[in-house]
Design an enzyme around this catalytic site. Structure first.
Site: not given
Ligand code: BGC
Length: 738
Positions: A276
Site C-alpha cells: 500500500d
Molecule cells: C489506499 C489504497 C490505494 C492507495 C493508492 C492507499 O492509501 O489504502 O487502497 O490504492 O492509497 O491510492
C-alpha cells in the site's frame, strides 16, 4: 484538495458456489465476452522470455523496477523495452489523474464511469454483475492508459465504524469470495491486471499504519483469508496489495507468514505483491518476506522527491551488493513483475483501445445500483409510489442533492455526470407530481441541528402527500476528499449515529407526515433506534454511483422491483457488534495491539449464535412480491451434498429472490456458528412462476479449520441445511448425516 501530512500520497459467472440455477441478465453481448476472453492474461506462459530479459538486466535496472517512480508508476527499463507499470485506483471507477507528482489534482478531463461502491455491488448478490462491473473497470482503465486497477477491496467488515466499509464487500467470506471472482475475471479478461487489497487484516482505518492485529488461526482461515484465496486460486488475480497494519507483530506487506508462507507458498500465487502507498517499513523484511514493489510517494517531499531514497531503492541495492540480500530474491521480484507485464500485453503484445464513459458502461452502473438497493422495511406498503395517483412529494434531506463520486479517499471518481436522488425522482415523477425540496440538515463539522432548516422541512412535509427523506452518511464535509469523515479513508466513523443531527430532523419529519419513506445513503449500518419504529418504509441505498438517483427513483416508483440483500448485519446499536461488545476496538492505547477476541463470531455468526437480535439481519431485503419455498431435499453426492428446492413467485409482480443456503453443524469439538452461508442463488421469477434451485454443496461447506491439526476438517455427524430469504428468515431445513 487538502492533503494529509503523512508519508505517502494522500491521507494522509460465475455461479455462486456451485449453484446450478442462476438467471442473471447481462448487458454484455456474447461477442463482447468472447472478445474479452481473448485478452485474458495467462501468467505462466512467458517464463523463457522472462529468463532472457532478466539475464540482460543490470542489478540497478532490476532494483529500479521494485519501487515507485511517480505517484502511480513503478520503474521500467527503457533500454530493454520494459515500460513503467501504471496503476490507478479503484475500486469503483478509474480515479482522476493526479500527475506524476500529484500536481494535476482536480485538473479535469479525466472522468470515468462511477460505479456503485463495493458494498453496493455485494448487496446485489449477483456474481454475474460482479463480472460486468469488473469488465467496465478493465475497459476504462485500458482507455485511460493504465495497466493495473487497484481493486477490488475485500477486507471483512469487522466493525460498522470502519471508514472504508463502503469500498469493501461484506462480513461474510463466502459472499466476498463469490463476488470477487467475477470482478477480477471481468477486469482481467480485458487484459488489465486487478489488484486485490488490502492483504490482510486491514479492518479499520483508525491507526491503520500502527495497529498490530492478533487473531486466531481459525479466524484467519475461516473469515479473513477466503476472499483472497478465491482471488488467487479461482480468479488468477495478477496483483495483490499488502496492507498498512501489522499482523502478529510484522507489517502485513512484508509479513513472512501471510505473504511468503500462505499467499506465495500454500496458494502458489505467481503475480506480484505491491505495498500500500507508503506501507513498506523495512528494507530487509521487504526483500525477504515477499514484497515486490514499494509504492507510495511522500507528499512532503513533492515536487522534489528522490525515488532513490525509497526503502526498496538504494538501500536495497547496497544490501545486495554487500551480499546481505541474495540476488535470487531480486530476480524473483522482477520475474513476478514481468509476468504481469507479459500477461497484460504490456511488453510483447498489443492492446485494444478500451472504452471510457460509454453508455453501456453507464447502464452497468445503473443495473448494479438497481439490484443493490435493499428494501429494509415496507410495513404499510407505502412503496411503490404510484406516479398516476400521487400528487405531491416533499423530498427532504441534504443527501438528495449531494454528489458523492469525488469523496471517500483514494477511491474517488470524477464521473461525467451524477444523477442525484432529487434529479432521479423529478425525472421519473414528471410534471404531474409537485415536488418540493428542503435540505433539512447541513453537512458541517458542527453536529448542531439547524432549527430553521428543520422548520422548513416540517413545513414541506406537512404540505405533501408523501415524504421521501434522503439522509444517512456522506464521505466528508465537502464533496471532494477532505481528509476523511464518516465513510472515508484514513478515519473511522466516530459512532454509529446518524450525523448532522438527523435524528432530530427525522423525528420532526415523521411527526409532521407519517407517510415518510426513509432512504439511507452510506457505507453500512447506523443506529436507527430513535425513529425506526415510526418509519414504515426504509430503503438502503449505499453509495449507488453515477446513476444512483435513477435507480432510487425506479425502485421508489416500482419501475424496478428491489432485490438487494444486506451483505452485512445491521445491529441495533454499536455495542451489539461483537468487536465493540468485547471492547476490542480500536485496539490497546499503548501497545496498539488489537485482539480479535470475537474470533470467528463476526456479524451474523455472532448475532445468531449468541442470540443478539439485529435491527436487520444479514441477507435481509424485501421485494414488492413474495416468494414461497418448498420441497427442500438434501442427499449425499460423492463427498458433498446435493440440495434441491423449489422457489415460487407467489405475488403479483415479477421479481428476483436471493435464495440463501446456510449450514449448521449440530455437534462439534469446537464452537461453531448457529449458521454459515455456504451457497446462494439469485433467481428471477415472473408472477406465479416457480423454479427448482439445485446446488451441490462441496465437502468444504461442512468443514472448520482445526488449529491443532492446522488443517480443514470435516467432523462426521449431523448437519442442518437451511434455505432462507435471509439469515433471519429461514423457510426450509433438512438434516443430513455425513
Ligand atoms: C489506499 C489504497 C490505494 C492507495 C493508492 C492507499 O492509501 O489504502 O487502497 O490504492 O492509497 O491510492
Amino acid at each position: 484538495m487538502k492533503k494529509r501530512n503523512i508519508r505517502r500520497k494522500i491521507t494522509g459467472y460465475f455461479l455462486a458456489g456451485s449453484l446450478a440455477v442462476i438467471v442473471a441478465v447481462s448487458s454484455c453481448s456474447t461477442s463482447d465476452k468472447a472478445q474479452d476472453m481473448q485478452n485474458k492474461p495467462t501468467v505462466m506462459a512467458y517464463e523463457a522470455q522472462i529468463d532472457s530479459l532478466i539475464n540482460l538486466m543490470t542489478l540497478e535496472e532490476k532494483i529500479n523496477m521494485l519501487h515507485g517512480t511517480s505517484s502511480f508508476t513503478s520503474g521500467g527499463v527503457e533500454r530493454l523495452g520494459i515500460p513503467e507499470l501504471t496503476m490507478s485506483d479503484g475500486p469503483h471507477g478509474v480515479r482522476p489523474e493526479h500527475g506524476r507528482d500529484w500536481s494535476l489534482d482536480n485538473a479535469g478531463n479525466d472522468s470515468s464511469t462511477y460505479l456503485p461502491t463495493g458494498i453496493a455491488l455485494a448487496a446485489t448478490w449477483n456474481p454475474d454483475l460482479g463480472y460486468e462491473y469488473g469488465a467496465v473497470l478493465g475497459r476504462e482503465a485500458k482507455a485511460r492508459g493504465k495497466d493495473v486497477i487497484l481493486g477490488p477491496g475485500i477486507n471483512i467488515m469487522r466493525t460498522p465504524l470502519n471508514g472504508r466499509n463502503f469500498e469493501y464487500l461484506s462480513e461474510d467470506p463466502h459472499l466476498v469470495s463469490r463476488m470477487v471472482v467475477g470482478y477480477i475475471k471481468g477486469v482481467q479478461d480485458q487484459g488489465i491486471a486487478a489488484c486485490v487489497k488490502h492483504f490482510a487484516a486491514n479492518n479499520q482505518e483508525i491507526k491503520r499504519a500502527e495497529v498490530n492485529v492478533e487473531m486466531s488461526e481459525r479466524a484467519l482461515r475461516e473469515l479473513y483469508l477466503p476472499g483472497f484465496k478465491a482471488a488467487v486460486e479461482e480468479a488468477d488475480v495478477l496483483t495483490v496489495m499488502g496492507a498498512y497494519n501489522k499482523f502478529r507483530g510484522q507489517y502485513a506487506t512484508h509479513n513472512e507468514y501471510l505473504v511468503n508462507n500462505i499467499l506465495k507458498g500454500e496458494w502458489g500465487f505467481k503475480g506480484l505483491v505491491m505495498s500500500d502507498w507508503g506501507a513498506v517499513q523495512n528494507t530487509m523484511e521487504a526483500a525477504l518476506y515477499g514484497n515486490d514493489i514499494e509504492m507510495g510517494t511522500d507528499l512532503l517531499q513533492m515536487p522534489n522527491i528522490d525515488y532513490n531514497k525509497f526503502l526498496m531503492a538504494d538501500t536495497l541495492l547496497s544490501l545486495v551488493k554487500s551480499g546481505q540480500v541474495d540476488q535470487k530474491l531480486i530476480d524473483d521480484k522482477v520475474r513476478r513483475i514481468l509476468r504481469v507485464m507479459f500477461s497484460t500485453n504490456m511488453i510483447n503484445g498489443s492492446r485494444s483501445d478500451g472504452a471510457l464513459s460509454t453508455k453501456p458502461h453507464q447502464q452497468t452502473a445503473l443495473k448494479v445500483a438497481e439490484e443493490a438497493l435493499v428494501l429494509l422495511k415496507n410495513e404499510k406498503n407505502l412503496l411503490p409510489l404510484n406516479k398516476a395517483s400521487v400528487k405531491s412529494i416533499a423530498v427532504i434531506g441534504a443527501n438528495a442533492t449531494r454528489k458523492q463520486g469525488m469523496g471517500g479517499g483514494s477511491s474517488q471518481v470524477r464521473s461525467p455526470y451524477e444523477v442525484t436522488p432529487l434529479d432521479g425522482i423529478k425525472r421519473l415523477a414528471g410534471n404531474g407530481v409537485a415536488i418540493t425540496y428542503a435540505p433539512g440538515f447541513e453537512v458541517t463539522r458542527e453536529e448542531k441541528a439547524n432549527q430553521q432548516l428543520i422548520d422548513e422541512a416540517v413545513k414541506a412535509a406537512k404540505g405533501a402527500e408523501v415524504v421521501v427523506y434522503v439522509g444517512g452518511w456522506t464521505h466528508g464535509y465537502t464533496d471532494n476528499w477532505d481528509g476523511g469523515a464518516f465513510d472515508a479513508e484514513g478515519a473511522d466513523k466516530p459512532n454509529m449515529n446518524l450525523p448532522f443531527a438527523q435524528d432530530q430532523l427525522l423525528d420532526a419529519v415523521l411527526k409532521a407526515n407519517p407517510r415518510t419513506v426513509v432512504v439511507l445513503i452510506g457505507g453500512g449500518p447506523l443506529d436507527m433506534s430513535r425513529w425506526e419504529s415510526r418509519a414504515s418504509s426504509i430503503l438502503q441505498a449505499w453509495y449507488p454511483g453515477m446513476e444512483g438517483g435513477t435507480a432510487i427513483a425506479n425502485v421508489l416508483f416500482g419501475e424496478v422491483n428491489p432485490s438487494g440483500k444486506l451483505p452485512v448485519t445491521f445491529p441495533k446499536k454499536l455495542q451489539d457488534a461483537p468487536a465493540h461488545a468485547l471492547g476490542e476496538y480500536p485496539g490497546d492505547k499503548d501497545t496498539v495491539n488489537v485482539h480479535y477476541r470475537e474470533d470467528i463470531f463476526v456479524g451474523y455468526r455472532y448475532h445468531d449464535t449468541y442470540k443478539v437480535a439485529p435491527q436487520f439481519g444479514f441477507g435481509h431485503g424485501l421485494s414488492y412480491t413474495t416468494f414461497g419455498y418448498s420441497n427442500l431435499k438434501a442427499a449425499k453426492n460423492g463427498e458433498g451434498v446435493a440440495v434441491t428446492l423449489t422457489v415460487k413467485n407467489t405475488g403479483k409482480a415479477a421479481g428476483a429472490e436471493v435464495v440463501q443456503l446456510y449450514v449448521k453443524d449440530t455437534e462439534a469439538a469446537v464452537k461453531r456458528p448457529e449458521k454459515e452461508l455456504k451457497s446462494f442463488s439469485k433467481i428471477f421469477l415472473k408472477p406465479g412462476e416457480s423454479k427448482e434451485v439445485s446446488v451441490n454443496l462441496p465437502k468444504e461447506a461442512f468443514q472448520y479449520f482445526d488449529e491443532a491439526k492446522m488443517q480443514w476438517v470435516l467432523e462426521p455427524g449431523s448437519f442442518i441445511i437451511m434455505a432462507g430469504s435471509s439469515s433471519q428468515d429461514i423457510r426450509q431445513s433438512a438434516e443430513i448425516s455425513l
